[in-house]
Design a protein around this motif. Structure first.
Motif, PDB file in Angstrom:
ATOM      1  N   VAL A 201      17.029  57.029 -85.206  1.00  0.00           N
ATOM      2  CA  VAL A 201      17.772  56.348 -84.141  1.00  0.00           C
ATOM      3  C   VAL A 201      17.238  56.805 -82.783  1.00  0.00           C
ATOM      4  N   THR A 202      16.957  55.860 -81.907  1.00  0.00           N
ATOM      5  CA  THR A 202      16.463  56.218 -80.577  1.00  0.00           C
ATOM      6  C   THR A 202      17.618  56.691 -79.697  1.00  0.00           C
ATOM      7  N   GLU A 203      17.315  57.647 -78.841  1.00  0.00           N
ATOM      8  CA  GLU A 203      18.328  58.207 -77.945  1.00  0.00           C
ATOM      9  C   GLU A 203      18.857  57.143 -76.985  1.00  0.00           C
ATOM     10  N   LYS A 204      17.984  56.264 -76.534  1.00  0.00           N
ATOM     11  CA  LYS A 204      18.387  55.212 -75.608  1.00  0.00           C
ATOM     12  C   LYS A 204      19.470  54.317 -76.213  1.00  0.00           C
ATOM     13  N   THR A 205      19.338  53.998 -77.495  1.00  0.00           N
ATOM     14  CA  THR A 205      20.323  53.155 -78.166  1.00  0.00           C
ATOM     15  C   THR A 205      21.691  53.821 -78.186  1.00  0.00           C
ATOM     16  N   ILE A 206      21.731  55.119 -78.462  1.00  0.00           N
ATOM     17  CA  ILE A 206      23.000  55.850 -78.506  1.00  0.00           C
ATOM     18  C   ILE A 206      23.648  55.877 -77.123  1.00  0.00           C
ATOM     19  N   ARG A 207      22.857  56.159 -76.092  1.00  0.00           N
ATOM     20  CA  ARG A 207      23.405  56.214 -74.730  1.00  0.00           C
ATOM     21  C   ARG A 207      23.945  54.849 -74.285  1.00  0.00           C
ATOM     22  N   LEU A 208      23.248  53.770 -74.636  1.00  0.00           N
ATOM     23  CA  LEU A 208      23.723  52.426 -74.291  1.00  0.00           C
ATOM     24  C   LEU A 208      25.050  52.121 -74.973  1.00  0.00           C
ATOM     25  N   ALA A 209      25.168  52.486 -76.234  1.00  0.00           N
ATOM     26  CA  ALA A 209      26.403  52.232 -76.983  1.00  0.00           C
ATOM     27  C   ALA A 209      27.578  52.982 -76.361  1.00  0.00           C
ATOM     28  N   CYS A 210      27.363  54.234 -75.970  1.00  0.00           N
ATOM     29  CA  CYS A 210      28.433  55.028 -75.387  1.00  0.00           C
ATOM     30  C   CYS A 210      28.798  54.539 -73.978  1.00  0.00           C
ATOM     31  N   ARG A 211      27.801  54.130 -73.203  1.00  0.00           N
ATOM     32  CA  ARG A 211      28.064  53.593 -71.864  1.00  0.00           C
ATOM     33  C   ARG A 211      28.902  52.321 -71.949  1.00  0.00           C
ATOM     34  N   HIS A 212      28.565  51.469 -72.912  1.00  0.00           N
ATOM     35  CA  HIS A 212      29.327  50.232 -73.093  1.00  0.00           C
ATOM     36  C   HIS A 212      30.756  50.544 -73.526  1.00  0.00           C
ATOM     37  N   ALA A 213      30.937  51.543 -74.380  1.00  0.00           N
ATOM     38  CA  ALA A 213      32.277  51.893 -74.845  1.00  0.00           C
ATOM     39  C   ALA A 213      33.137  52.436 -73.703  1.00  0.00           C
ATOM     40  N   LYS A 214      32.544  53.184 -72.788  1.00  0.00           N
ATOM     41  CA  LYS A 214      33.299  53.719 -71.645  1.00  0.00           C
ATOM     42  C   LYS A 214      33.741  52.599 -70.716  1.00  0.00           C
ATOM     43  N   GLN A 215      32.916  51.576 -70.557  1.00  0.00           N
ATOM     44  CA  GLN A 215      33.245  50.459 -69.678  1.00  0.00           C
ATOM     45  C   GLN A 215      34.238  49.499 -70.315  1.00  0.00           C
ATOM     46  N   ASN A 216      34.264  49.489 -71.635  1.00  0.00           N
ATOM     47  CA  ASN A 216      35.135  48.575 -72.365  1.00  0.00           C
ATOM     48  C   ASN A 216      36.312  49.367 -72.931  1.00  0.00           C
ATOM     49  N   LYS A 217      37.472  49.236 -72.287  1.00  0.00           N
ATOM     50  CA  LYS A 217      38.628  50.039 -72.671  1.00  0.00           C
ATOM     51  C   LYS A 217      39.273  49.573 -73.986  1.00  0.00           C
ATOM     52  N   LYS A 218      38.888  48.387 -74.463  1.00  0.00           N
ATOM     53  CA  LYS A 218      39.497  47.853 -75.680  1.00  0.00           C
ATOM     54  C   LYS A 218      38.923  48.483 -76.954  1.00  0.00           C
ATOM     55  N   ASN A 219      37.852  49.250 -76.822  1.00  0.00           N
ATOM     56  CA  ASN A 219      37.224  49.908 -77.976  1.00  0.00           C
ATOM     57  C   ASN A 219      36.845  48.894 -79.059  1.00  0.00           C
ATOM     58  N   LEU A 220      36.217  47.790 -78.618  1.00  0.00           N
ATOM     59  CA  LEU A 220      35.824  46.741 -79.558  1.00  0.00           C
ATOM     60  C   LEU A 220      34.605  47.159 -80.369  1.00  0.00           C
ATOM     61  N   PRO A 221      34.472  46.637 -81.586  1.00  0.00           N
ATOM     62  CA  PRO A 221      33.280  46.946 -82.382  1.00  0.00           C
ATOM     63  C   PRO A 221      32.012  46.416 -81.717  1.00  0.00           C
ATOM     64  N   CYS A 222      30.915  47.109 -81.955  1.00  0.00           N
ATOM     65  CA  CYS A 222      29.619  46.669 -81.454  1.00  0.00           C
ATOM     66  C   CYS A 222      28.628  46.719 -82.611  1.00  0.00           C
ATOM     67  N   PHE A 223      27.352  46.582 -82.301  1.00  0.00           N
ATOM     68  CA  PHE A 223      26.349  46.560 -83.355  1.00  0.00           C
ATOM     69  C   PHE A 223      25.135  47.388 -82.952  1.00  0.00           C
ATOM     70  N   LEU A 224      24.542  48.038 -83.933  1.00  0.00           N
ATOM     71  CA  LEU A 224      23.243  48.673 -83.797  1.00  0.00           C
ATOM     72  C   LEU A 224      22.257  47.858 -84.624  1.00  0.00           C
ATOM     73  N   LEU A 225      21.078  47.613 -84.083  1.00  0.00           N
ATOM     74  CA  LEU A 225      20.088  46.777 -84.756  1.00  0.00           C
ATOM     75  C   LEU A 225      18.812  47.567 -85.001  1.00  0.00           C
ATOM     76  N   GLY A 226      18.139  47.239 -86.089  1.00  0.00           N
ATOM     77  CA  GLY A 226      16.882  47.905 -86.400  1.00  0.00           C
ATOM     78  C   GLY A 226      16.159  47.201 -87.526  1.00  0.00           C
ATOM     79  N   SER A 227      15.304  47.940 -88.189  1.00  0.00           N
ATOM     80  CA  SER A 227      14.525  47.373 -89.291  1.00  0.00           C
ATOM     81  C   SER A 227      14.356  48.423 -90.375  1.00  0.00           C
TER      82      SER A 227
END
Length: 420
Positions: free
Chosen positions: A56-82
């Motif tokens: 897992v790339t560090e950038k992906t983790i930081r983006l996911a956490c930044r989005h969660a902080k901005q979104n107070k509803k704690n909605l599900p998101c997705f991680l993508l890869g291959s």
């Protein structure tokens, strides 16, 4: 009138007059090939030699956490890869390098990705930026497990293009905590995959009818080398006990009695791709006739990229795997420390290993759901010969997770014809 099955594609030459040649399956299904082993046996399963790895790339983790902080509803998101097969073919690696916030879709109960591409490995994920994470967290609910079972079953039973990435259903939960310049992450990964295992033993070569396909697979410019990917198909046998190779797309696959599979463009018999093809052969609802040896084995012919001549194996499903799909849960829990105000780098990705060794709340819940489904399945079995079919033509009802029973061998008196 006996049915005729003209060979298609490269096996026909339109400039020459076609002639109909009768094709008979051996009159006896006993002793179809020499079962004497000529080497050590090996086992096939996704995680038999090496547990699946997550990168897992560090950038992906930081983006996911930044989005969660901005979104107070704690909605599900997705991680993508291959997902790719390791170079030594002893395991698989899932590389996660993208974040997708997901979007709402009318008349759909769950969020869907906004920018997924064909071939993407999709990981539903929840990110919690509030408080501590419990070590006994359960990522899946019962419906999640049931949905995963159905998706895995449909893929091995259908005619869809076979993909190892679709034999692993993964979910994630990430908890982040901040303190001054520090960020701590708790990662919980849980994946459902198939547990069916096969035992492969090398046997003496079996004669192969020298069709255009057989000659191509033995050449330096085989279809797998030209297209840059592995290929597989099926095997039947004529009355002289010679193997006839059929393309996966050949319609005769669904009418002739089959005795196994062939593969090209793979190095080792224990490759996860061989395991996936074995699952498709055993559980495909489209195949009408399978003929096994007295011990319940079928044949694998491997055109390895490192061998001039094809290799022959006898493959035995282990643990009653012919009649039932078996599932297993792979999990991983790790804690990671990062600095808050440091630019993320993809040069040093984060590594995880998925294993069955952890006995945790998730594993206990998985066992409970699996057991309840097994009991329900047993109580819903139909009389012999009665089999419901759903819209996906997988040979099972929505509430039944067992594949369709394997049909009886091809009747001795039945005969088909080929145009050569």
């Amino acid at each position: 009138m006996e049915p005729m099955y003209p060979l298609a594609g490269p096996q026909m030459n339109s400039r020459l007059p076609s002639r109909i040649v009768p094709f008979y399956f051996p009159p006896s299904k006993c002793a179809l090939w020499n079962q004497t082993p000529i080497g050590e046996f090996t086992y096939l399963r996704l995680n038999y030699y090496r547990n699946p790895k997550l990168v897992v790339t560090e950038k992906t983790i930081r983006l996911a956490c930044r989005h969660a902080k901005q979104n107070k509803k704690n909605l599900p998101c997705f991680l993508l890869g291959s997902l790719t097969v390791d170079e030594d073919e002893e395991g698989v690696t899932l590389t996660v390098d993208r974040f997708d916030p997901g979007r709402e879709v009318p008349e759909c109960l769950e969020r869907t990705p906004t920018a997924s591409l064909p071939g993407d490995f999709l990981i539903p994920c929840k990110v919690d930026t509030q408080g501590l994470c419990s070590r006994e967290m359960i990522i899946h609910n019962a419906d999640d497990f049931i949905s995963a079972f159905k998706v895995l079953q449909h893929h091995v039973c259908s005619k869809d293009s076979l993909d190892c990435g679709k034999l692993l259903s993964l979910r994630a939960h990430i908890t982040s905590r901040e303190s001054l310049d520090n960020m701590d992450f708790d990662f919980h990964w849980a994946a459902v995959t198939l547990a069916n295992t096969f035992k492969c033993t090398p046997v003496k070569p079996i004669p192969v009818i020298p069709t255009a396909l057989a000659r191509n697979l033995s050449s330096n410019l085989s279809i797998s080398q030209v297209q840059g990917t592995y290929k597989y198909g099926y095997l039947t046998m004529d009355e002289t006990r010679k193997l006839l190779l059929l393309l996966e797309s050949d319609p005769k696959v669904y009418s002739l009695p089959l005795v196994g599979i062939w593969l090209s463009g793979i190095i080792h018999i224990y490759s996860p791709q061989v395991w996936a093809c074995c699952l498709r052969y055993i559980f495909s609802s489209a195949i009408q006739e399978r003929v096994f040896s007295e011990s319940g084995s079928f044949i694998i012919v491997l055109y390895s990229v490192t061998h001039k001549e094809p290799e022959f194996y006898e493959c035995l499903p282990c643990g009653g795997g012919i009649t039932d799909l078996q599932f297993q849960l792979l999990t991983s829990k790790e804690t990671l420390h990062l600095f808050k105000n440091v630019e993320s780098s993809d040069k040093n990705p984060i590594y995880f290993e998925m294993s069955t060794e952890s006995q945790n709340a998730e594993a206990e819940f998985f066992d409970k759901v699996s057991k309840n489904l097994s009991v329900k399945r047993s109580s819903q079995k139909l009389p012999p010969g009665k089999m419901p079919v759903n819209d996906h033509d997988s040979g099972v009802e929505d509430e039944d997770f067992s594949p369709r029973p394997i049909p009886s061998p091809h009747p001795v008196s039945q005969k088909v014809s080929l145009i050569l």
